[in-house]
Design an enzyme around this catalytic site. Structure first.
Site, PDB file in Angstrom:
ATOM      1  N   HIS A  49       8.142  -4.652  13.529  1.00  0.00           N
ATOM      2  CA  HIS A  49       9.148  -3.944  12.734  1.00  0.00           C
ATOM      3  C   HIS A  49       8.854  -2.450  12.759  1.00  0.00           C
ATOM      4  CE1 HIS A  49       5.925  -4.884   9.749  1.00  0.00           C
ATOM      5  NE2 HIS A  49       6.050  -3.576   9.575  1.00  0.00           N
TER       6      HIS A  49
HETATM    7  C1  T46 Z   1       3.294  -2.605   8.217  1.00  0.00           C
HETATM    8  C2  T46 Z   1       2.168  -3.375   8.802  1.00  0.00           C
HETATM    9  C3  T46 Z   1       1.046  -2.507   9.295  1.00  0.00           C
HETATM   10  C4  T46 Z   1       4.475  -7.781  -0.153  1.00  0.00           C
HETATM   11  O1  T46 Z   1       4.878  -8.565  -1.027  1.00  0.00           O
HETATM   12  N1  T46 Z   1       4.079  -6.519  -0.493  1.00  0.00           N
HETATM   13  C5  T46 Z   1       3.614  -5.636   0.430  1.00  0.00           C
HETATM   14  O2  T46 Z   1       3.256  -4.491   0.069  1.00  0.00           O
HETATM   15  C6  T46 Z   1       3.549  -6.049   1.807  1.00  0.00           C
HETATM   16  C7  T46 Z   1       3.044  -5.079   2.865  1.00  0.00           C
HETATM   17  C8  T46 Z   1       3.948  -7.315   2.125  1.00  0.00           C
HETATM   18  N2  T46 Z   1       4.391  -8.175   1.151  1.00  0.00           N
HETATM   19  C9  T46 Z   1       4.759  -9.541   1.540  1.00  0.00           C
HETATM   20  C10 T46 Z   1       5.987  -9.663   2.430  1.00  0.00           C
HETATM   21  C11 T46 Z   1       5.673 -10.891   3.275  1.00  0.00           C
HETATM   22  O3  T46 Z   1       6.095 -12.045   2.581  1.00  0.00           O
HETATM   23  O4  T46 Z   1       3.677 -10.086   2.292  1.00  0.00           O
HETATM   24  C12 T46 Z   1       4.148 -10.908   3.342  1.00  0.00           C
HETATM   25  C13 T46 Z   1       3.597 -10.420   4.675  1.00  0.00           C
HETATM   26  O5  T46 Z   1       4.199  -9.146   5.011  1.00  0.00           O
HETATM   27  P1  T46 Z   1       4.658  -8.747   6.494  1.00  0.00           P
HETATM   28  O6  T46 Z   1       5.147  -9.957   7.199  1.00  0.00           O
HETATM   29  O7  T46 Z   1       5.596  -7.582   6.394  1.00  0.00           O
HETATM   30  O8  T46 Z   1       3.262  -8.283   7.132  1.00  0.00           O
HETATM   31  P2  T46 Z   1       3.004  -7.555   8.540  1.00  0.00           P
HETATM   32  O9  T46 Z   1       1.550  -7.713   8.807  1.00  0.00           O
HETATM   33  O10 T46 Z   1       3.935  -8.009   9.565  1.00  0.00           O
HETATM   34  O11 T46 Z   1       3.315  -5.989   8.263  1.00  0.00           O
HETATM   35  C14 T46 Z   1       2.591  -5.243   7.300  1.00  0.00           C
HETATM   36  C15 T46 Z   1       3.534  -4.382   6.453  1.00  0.00           C
HETATM   37  O12 T46 Z   1       4.545  -5.210   5.885  1.00  0.00           O
HETATM   38  C16 T46 Z   1       4.190  -3.294   7.257  1.00  0.00           C
HETATM   39  O13 T46 Z   1       4.803  -2.350   6.391  1.00  0.00           O
HETATM   40  O14 T46 Z   1       3.576  -1.495   8.647  1.00  0.00           O
HETATM   41  O15 T46 Z   1       1.641  -4.395   7.939  1.00  0.00           O
END
Ligand code: T46
Length: 134
Positions: A49
């Protein structure tokens, strides 16, 4: 591309090491949120993303991982393998994180609170946004 690698200042003595990160000094934004990623298996790739507004500093405080970056025109790979190395990622940069070591802990300091509407999760949408911004 709108990212940079910063060398964080290490304060070390016979007891061990300490690194501090202060807003306005080590990061060019007010820190509104901190999260960390750990327990990611080495064959897992995550991210996929970009963000419309969010700016973040990534530090792999334990172990290592790689970050694939893409601004819609060029791509780059960054290896985060030291708690002294900070990766500042601006908005409209597509990111994928991969090759996590077993002991990897990826610490992220963020300029905004969590907001799902700030995410661009479709690569073709990202390309449209990124190229419009340039
Ligand atoms: C990024 C990279 C480096 C939350 O509830 N609060 C938060 O602050 C974050 C970051 C995530 N979440 C929840 C949303 C999803 O259900 O945690 C779960 C995993 O998040 P996500 O799939 O977005 O994780 P990554 O590793 O794909 O991405 C993350 C960050 O979301 C993103 O901003 O830049 O790490």
């Amino acid at each position: 591309m709108d990212y940079c690698i910063t060398n964080l200042t290490e304060h070390g003595d016979s007891r061990g090491m300490l690194i501090s990160i202060e807003e306005g000094i080590d990061v060019p934004f007010d820190i509104k949120r901190i999260y960390y990623i750990y327990g990611t298996e080495p064959d897992v790739r995550r991210g996929f993303h970009s963000h419309k507004n969010l700016i973040q500093l990534l530090v792999c405080v334990s172990g290592s991982c790689k970050i694939h970056l893409d601004d819609g025109y060029e791509t780059s790979e960054v290896f985060l393998d030291s708690p002294k190395k900070g990766l500042l990622i601006k908005n409209f940069i597509w990111r994928e994180m991969y090759d996590f070591s077993k002991d990897a802990v990826l610490l992220v300091l963020a300029s905004e609170k969590y907001d799902e509407s700030d995410y661009i999760r479709d690569y073709n949408d990202f390309l449209k946004f990124a190229r419009r911004e340039k």
